[in-house]
Design a protein around this motif. Structure first.
Motif, PDB file in Angstrom:
ATOM      1  N   MET B 150      31.679  84.552 -39.339  1.00  0.00           N
ATOM      2  CA  MET B 150      30.525  84.790 -40.192  1.00  0.00           C
ATOM      3  C   MET B 150      31.041  84.909 -41.612  1.00  0.00           C
ATOM      4  O   MET B 150      31.360  85.985 -42.095  1.00  0.00           O
ATOM      5  CB  MET B 150      29.833  86.066 -39.742  1.00  0.00           C
ATOM      6  N   LYS B 151      31.144  83.759 -42.267  1.00  0.00           N
ATOM      7  CA  LYS B 151      31.817  83.765 -43.552  1.00  0.00           C
ATOM      8  C   LYS B 151      30.859  84.153 -44.663  1.00  0.00           C
ATOM      9  O   LYS B 151      29.712  83.736 -44.705  1.00  0.00           O
ATOM     10  CB  LYS B 151      32.339  82.344 -43.824  1.00  0.00           C
ATOM     11  N   ILE B 152      31.349  84.954 -45.579  1.00  0.00           N
ATOM     12  CA  ILE B 152      30.537  85.401 -46.703  1.00  0.00           C
ATOM     13  C   ILE B 152      31.094  84.776 -47.968  1.00  0.00           C
ATOM     14  O   ILE B 152      32.306  84.766 -48.179  1.00  0.00           O
ATOM     15  CB  ILE B 152      30.587  86.925 -46.828  1.00  0.00           C
ATOM     16  N   ASN B 153      30.210  84.262 -48.797  1.00  0.00           N
ATOM     17  CA  ASN B 153      30.641  83.687 -50.066  1.00  0.00           C
ATOM     18  C   ASN B 153      29.785  84.219 -51.182  1.00  0.00           C
ATOM     19  O   ASN B 153      28.585  84.401 -51.017  1.00  0.00           O
ATOM     20  CB  ASN B 153      30.485  82.157 -50.046  1.00  0.00           C
ATOM     21  N   THR B 154      30.408  84.438 -52.322  1.00  0.00           N
ATOM     22  CA  THR B 154      29.605  84.837 -53.470  1.00  0.00           C
ATOM     23  C   THR B 154      29.849  83.836 -54.595  1.00  0.00           C
ATOM     24  O   THR B 154      30.966  83.410 -54.834  1.00  0.00           O
ATOM     25  CB  THR B 154      30.010  86.225 -53.991  1.00  0.00           C
ATOM     26  N   HIS B 155      28.760  83.490 -55.280  1.00  0.00           N
ATOM     27  CA  HIS B 155      28.867  82.516 -56.365  1.00  0.00           C
ATOM     28  C   HIS B 155      28.093  82.987 -57.573  1.00  0.00           C
ATOM     29  O   HIS B 155      27.144  83.742 -57.465  1.00  0.00           O
ATOM     30  CB  HIS B 155      28.272  81.170 -55.961  1.00  0.00           C
ATOM     31  N   ILE B 156      28.522  82.474 -58.714  1.00  0.00           N
ATOM     32  CA  ILE B 156      27.647  82.551 -59.883  1.00  0.00           C
ATOM     33  C   ILE B 156      27.535  81.125 -60.406  1.00  0.00           C
ATOM     34  O   ILE B 156      28.310  80.257 -60.009  1.00  0.00           O
ATOM     35  CB  ILE B 156      28.208  83.468 -60.980  1.00  0.00           C
ATOM     36  N   THR B 157      26.578  80.914 -61.296  1.00  0.00           N
ATOM     37  CA  THR B 157      26.449  79.555 -61.837  1.00  0.00           C
ATOM     38  C   THR B 157      27.005  79.524 -63.237  1.00  0.00           C
ATOM     39  O   THR B 157      26.859  80.457 -64.018  1.00  0.00           O
ATOM     40  CB  THR B 157      24.986  79.127 -61.913  1.00  0.00           C
ATOM     41  N   LEU B 158      27.620  78.425 -63.520  1.00  0.00           N
ATOM     42  CA  LEU B 158      28.092  78.175 -64.872  1.00  0.00           C
ATOM     43  C   LEU B 158      27.475  76.866 -65.334  1.00  0.00           C
ATOM     44  O   LEU B 158      27.340  75.941 -64.541  1.00  0.00           O
ATOM     45  CB  LEU B 158      29.613  78.054 -64.901  1.00  0.00           C
ATOM     46  N   PRO B 159      27.108  76.808 -66.591  1.00  0.00           N
ATOM     47  CA  PRO B 159      26.485  75.562 -67.042  1.00  0.00           C
ATOM     48  C   PRO B 159      27.538  74.465 -67.213  1.00  0.00           C
ATOM     49  O   PRO B 159      28.641  74.721 -67.684  1.00  0.00           O
ATOM     50  CB  PRO B 159      25.864  75.938 -68.392  1.00  0.00           C
ATOM     51  N   ILE B 160      27.169  73.283 -66.783  1.00  0.00           N
ATOM     52  CA  ILE B 160      28.055  72.146 -67.064  1.00  0.00           C
ATOM     53  C   ILE B 160      27.198  71.026 -67.608  1.00  0.00           C
ATOM     54  O   ILE B 160      25.978  71.102 -67.604  1.00  0.00           O
ATOM     55  CB  ILE B 160      28.795  71.637 -65.803  1.00  0.00           C
ATOM     56  N   GLY B 161      27.808  70.015 -68.025  1.00  0.00           N
ATOM     57  CA  GLY B 161      27.063  68.839 -68.456  1.00  0.00           C
ATOM     58  C   GLY B 161      27.294  68.577 -69.927  1.00  0.00           C
ATOM     59  O   GLY B 161      28.055  69.245 -70.620  1.00  0.00           O
TER      60      GLY B 161
END
Lengths: 330, 295
Positions: B150-161
């Motif tokens: 039961m894998k847990i992942n945490t993310h945030i978003t960073l702007p790209i482009g």
């Protein structure tokens, strides 16, 4: 909320154990400790939600949410709105929304007072299987999780319905002592399989419990202080009872004296040939002093008994820990 | 999963276009998750409607100098089909406000979803949460248990482009630790004892001591075994480990045996006296209760 609440002794006694999921316990723990850090007054309580499993005679508690400290009227109003709002919202996400009781945190077992009794009674009136969960944060800090479930015994419930302040006669009728005022129901922790999987994942969580602290004096001191306070209360109650008995006795003698006087007067009058005075109804003239309520003393006795139990347990494990420390140091 | 992220990265959402007025995103270096939130998520997943393959909800907590601490979570009703996704934003905001009223320092810090897939719907939902807090954290927990874990992942978003061109955001992972308050650890430890077994838990003090003693004995055994190996030359000697072991051994206070026995005895006497007194009190109470019955 529901139809007229059915009150039947069978429903009352039908619950044999309470099943709680670990999620509920963790939420209660978090809420109580969070409040404890902010202030020392542990008037922390919240609502339990769940369902009744009649086949297995268990009450399953599946969810809970905390309530604010409501000492004021507007606080209680806010709490009521909050409860309604939560109920509506929880229905949308398929969480059981039936209230099956409430939880409260306690400070060294001092929760057992009039307010607590009132709350338990209110919940029991609405639903005969409601329970009150008591959580002891100090004991958990010392390393041993402490959650107990209580409800009023059937006799106490019926008595409280009739009269908010028990009298000695009523107590004797129902043979109610401080021991069977509250009934404790065993608590079982039950998890679903997916939660068990999550626990396997959380295996690597560090554990820094201070479980092996020696029986420190502050915990013991406070318990003893509370014990002494309880004894003082019982003493005061006894004095009140004594005074009441003395007043009743005095009144009895007064009445007898009055009756005797009347008789003498009547005899004198008869001798003189006058009409006899009517024998008045003396009970209307001398109103008996009101009976002393025994509820407070019952609660105090209950509190003292639970303090004693707590101290005994603490001392027993303390002696074990002392021997352990001895083996390390010599 | 990395490929999926890159493909969805160039999705430009409406709200990122209007991002000038929002507060600057705060840097998030680490995430601390309290176990309570995870239990809530699993429970939510078990209670979902049958036609939903995954559930979402809000995360509550606080932000503390680059570290986001997640202490609670609650579910938000949402529907997801092949073509569209919809979630009840009113609900999320309302419950967020309610929780803030009751627990004064909890505010929305992100959202969670079950299942490890991150797709365009995730960025849409993430955009909504960006209005609630500057840097929402997205937590995924794999309740379907691919890879047997039961894998847990945490993310945030960073702007790209490219600026003034196609902009988007990419979900980057953030390190997390699972850690709770002290009392939560105790309860967690307690639950792990009955993991997989059907017997009811024992809240008795003495049983707990016995269990802890057993654990301690086994741990000491492991350490001893390692030391013996090092002495025999089989295992390499680690200086750091050696220093830690020495600290543990020196933690025992070095007093004369007389003082120790005196201290222990007096303490023992205190405890025994207290126990006797409480016993006496209890007997008195019982006697008074019986008397009350008779009088």
């Amino acid at each position: 909320m529901a139809a007229a609440p059915k009150h039947s002794p069978q429903l009352f006694e039908s619950i044999e154990k309470v099943e709680i999921t670990s999620q509920v316990i963790m939420k209660i723990t978090r809420h109580c400790h969070h409040e404890l850090e902010k202030q020392l007054d542990p008037n922390v309580n919240g609502v339990l939600l769940g369902l009744i499993n009649e086949n297995k005679h268990t009450l399953e508690v599946t969810h809970c949410f905390p309530l604010m400290n409501s000492d004021t009227d507007e606080g209680m109003e806010i709490n009521r709105e909050y409860m309604l709002e939560m109920e509506r919202s929880l229905r949308q996400v398929n969480i059981d929304y039936q209230q099956v009781g409430f939880y409260q945190s306690t400070y060294l077992n001092t929760h057992c007072d009039r307010n607590f009794l009132d709350s338990v009674f209110d919940y029991l009136e609405e639903m005969n299987e409601a329970i009150a969960l008591i959580y002891d944060p100090l004991k958990t800090k010392l390393g041993n999780l402490c959650i107990r479930a209580f409800k009023l015994s059937l006799a106490a419930f019926e008595l409280y319905k009739e009269d908010k302040d028990f009298t000695a006669l009523m107590l004797r009728d129902k043979s109610l002592t401080y021991e069977n005022l509250f009934k404790e129901i065993p608590v079982v922790v039950k998890n679903s399989t997916l939660t068990n999987v999550l626990m396997c994942e959380l295996d690597k969580v560090q554990d820094n419990t201070s479980f092996f602290t020696l029986p420190t004096s502050s915990y013991l001191e406070k318990s003893m202080q509370l014990l002494l306070g309880g004894l003082d209360e019982i003493n005061q109650d006894l004095q009140k009872l004594n005074m009441h008995q003395r007043a009743v006795y005095k009144q009895q003698t007064q009445i007898m004296k009055h009756v005797q006087e009347r008789k003498d007067e009547n005899a004198a009058r008869e001798k003189n040939g006058l009409k006899a005075l009517p024998e008045e109804d003396f009970s209307k003239m001398f109103k008996p002093p009101p009976p002393v309520g025994r509820l407070e003393s019952l609660l105090s006795a209950n509190r003292i008994a639970s303090h004693c139990e707590m101290i005994e347990e603490h001392v027993k494990s303390g002696i074990g820990k002392l021997y352990l420390a001895d083996s390390f140091m010599s | 999963i990395r490929k999926l992220k890159r493909r969805e990265a160039v999705v430009s959402t409406q709200s990122t276009g209007a991002s000038e007025a929002r507060p600057v995103a705060l840097p998030v270096r680490k995430v601390i998750i309290h176990p309570v939130a995870l239990f809530n998520i699993v429970d939510n997943y078990e209670r979902r409607h049958d036609n939903n393959k995954r559930v979402i909800g809000s995360l509550l907590g606080r932000y503390d100098k680059g570290v986001v601490i997640i202490t609670e979570s609650f579910a938000v009703p949402h529907q997801e089909t092949e073509e569209e996704v919809s979630m009840d934003m009113e609900y999320a905001m309302r419950i967020g406000e309610l929780q803030k009223k009751v627990n004064t320092n909890l505010y929305t810090v992100g959202w969670y979803s079950s299942g490890i897939i991150i797709n365009e719907y995730s960025s849409l939902i993430h955009a909504f949460y960006k209005c609630q807090c500057p840097t929402p954290v997205h937590l995924t927990i794999d309740t379907l248990m691919t890879n047997q874990k039961m894998k847990i992942n945490t993310h945030i978003t960073l702007p790209i482009g490219v600026k003034n061109g196609t902009e988007g955001c990419i979900f980057t992972p953030v390190p997390y630790t699972i850690q709770g308050a002290e009392a939560e650890q105790v309860s967690l430890k307690f639950f792990q004892q009955l993991r997989g077994s059907k017997k009811t838990p024992n809240f008795n003090d003495q049983e707990q001591i016995i269990n802890c003693c057993d654990e301690m004995i086994s741990q000491i055994g492991v350490v001893l075994g390692h030391i013996k190996q090092v002495l025999a030359g089989e295992a390499p000697a680690d200086k750091e480990l050696g220093r830690q072991i020495m600290e543990v051994v020196q933690a025992v206070p070095n007093l004369e045996s007389d003082t120790i026995t005196n201290m222990l005895n007096s303490h023992m006497q205190d405890l025994l006296a207290v126990e006797y007194l409480t016993y006496l009190t209890r007997q008195q109470l019982a006697v008074s209760a019986r008397l009350n019955q008779i009088l």
